[in-house]
Enzyme design. Structure first.
Site, short mmCIF file in Angstrom:
data_model
loop_
_atom_site.label_atom_id
_atom_site.label_comp_id
_atom_site.label_asym_id
_atom_site.label_seq_id
_atom_site.Cartn_x
_atom_site.Cartn_y
_atom_site.Cartn_z
N GLY A 160 0.77 -0.96 -0.06
CA GLY A 160 0.14 0.41 -0.29
C GLY A 160 0.88 1.32 0.57
O GLY A 160 2.01 1.61 0.04
N CYS A 161 0.20 2.64 -0.18
CA CYS A 161 1.18 3.52 0.11
C CYS A 161 1.51 4.37 1.52
O CYS A 161 2.92 4.52 1.05
CB CYS A 161 0.21 5.04 -0.57
SG CYS A 161 -1.91 4.62 0.23
N PHE A 162 1.37 4.09 2.12
CA PHE A 162 1.80 4.17 3.35
C PHE A 162 2.74 3.22 3.84
O PHE A 162 3.01 3.95 4.45
CB PHE A 162 0.54 4.27 5.05
CG PHE A 162 -0.48 5.87 5.00
CD1 PHE A 162 0.38 6.35 5.06
CD2 PHE A 162 -0.95 5.70 5.58
CE1 PHE A 162 0.00 8.44 5.57
CE2 PHE A 162 -1.91 7.00 5.95
CZ PHE A 162 -0.67 7.98 5.94
N ALA A 165 6.12 4.25 1.48
CA ALA A 165 6.68 5.58 2.09
C ALA A 165 7.28 5.21 3.93
O ALA A 165 8.10 5.51 3.81
CB ALA A 165 6.18 6.31 2.63
#
Length: 353
Positions: A160-162, A165
């Protein structure tokens, strides 16, 4: 010049699908063959995504039946799934079964959560429903591209995006043994990360000029962060993760903090990060604090760090729709097909989003 690889997008009407379509339109080796939306078969793609009308003026959404026929006839294809969690696995399983019966060989990058876990039990404990294709899980690896040099499976489940990062910021600390396995993460995401259908948390008048946390210490991305960090480092880390909703559309900013095992200053931490990502074309380590606008709409990640001898903080910014989803998926598909990893992904951020 060899023929372009036909690309297929599943779950074709959401924000991530729109970003995939934008990237495919400018890719030198992939060419859109079909975009599927069972809810809108036959409808114009440009009607759903007016900003893509110049690239796809005459393209219409296809049904699952049409897609099955296409994959059965194409010797090779690149399938990108932006279908929802719980839906993607069933759809991918069906398409791969049809392709296998026809003797064709599509490769898949799934952007949903359905293939981010190594077992159906692990997935079901987080998402509270049965996995749609447990027999396919072993065919997928899940990692950000920078943390898995060699792919051992035919398909990929993109984190996922979180998670993307957070992993980019934390994995070097754990892999290099700079910190103990207790990691504290504060992250802020733009509203596009919540999908296209407006809800209270994403409705502009509610979110504008505001900032608030949600699902503190219980966000469902935390278990996949732990799993991906373990796979990349061999360390079973504890991530205390507090996400926030930010008053902007695109981008993620995370700050990862941890105690240092031995005293280090900021220049030494920055040097360690630069060395760790020396061969990662989309990761830049800077002395200045990274800003979301530096990466918004791009596939780049910017990192920086600060250390006071006792504690280290690593900051990371990515675009949630690009590096955290569609761009990372294209980066993986480039590698799957032996293409340059950077193909179609080197456009810099505009800087004034």
């Amino acid at each position: 010049m060899s023929a372009k690889i036909p690309a297929v997008v599943l779950g074709g009407s959401g924000y991530v699908a729109g970003e995939l379509l934008r990237l495919i339109a400018g890719h030198p080796h992939f060419e859109l063959a079909a975009v599927m939306s069972d809810s809108q078969p036959g409808e114009s793609l440009a009607q759903a995504f007016p900003h893509l009308a110049s690239a796809y003026a005459d393209v219409r959404f296809k049904s699952q039946t049409e897609l099955e026929k296409l994959l059965a006839e194409a010797p090779r294809s690149a399938v990108f799934s932006a279908a929802p969690h719980g839906v993607s696995a069933v759809l991918i399983d069906r398409l791969l079964t049809v392709a296998a019966s026809a003797g064709t060989h599509p490769r898949v990058v799934d952007i949903s959560a359905d293939f981010r876990y190594s077992s159906a039990q692990a997935y079901e404990s987080v998402y509270k429903h049965r996995h749609g294709a447990p027999g396919r899980i072993a065919e997928f690896s899940s990692a950000v591209p920078e943390h898995l040099p060699k792919l051992a499976t035919p398909h990929v489940g993109h984190p996922g995006c979180f998670a993307t990062a957070t992993l980019l910021a934390s994995v070097p600390l754990l892999a290099l043994g700079l910190t103990p396995p207790a990691v504290f993460v504060s992250g802020i995401t733009g509203s596009t990360g919540s999908g296209r259908k407006p809800v209270e948390g994403t409705h502009h008048p509610v979110r504008h000029s505001d900032l608030y946390s949600y699902n503190a210490l219980s966000h469902r991305h935390a278990p996949e962060i732990v799993a991906c960090a373990r796979a990349a480092t061999g360390v079973e880390a504890d991530f205390a993760f507090v996400p926030h909703s930010g008053p902007f559309a695109r981008g993620i900013h995370v700050t990862v903090q941890a105690a240092l095992k031995s005293p280090l200053d900021t220049p030494r931490v920055l040097a360690a990060l630069r060395d760790f990502y020396a061969h990662a074309p989309f990761v830049r380590v800077t002395e200045q604090a990274p800003r979301v606008k530096e990466v918004a709409t791009s596939n780049y990640a910017h990192l920086s760090a600060a250390a006071n001898g006792r504690t280290v903080a690593v900051m990371c910014v990515v675009d949630n729709l690009n590096k955290g989803a569609a761009g990372g998926a294209v980066q993986w598909m480039n590698r799957i097909y032996g293409l340059p990893e950077t193909a179609g992904l080197t456009t810099p951020a505009p800087g004034w989003t």
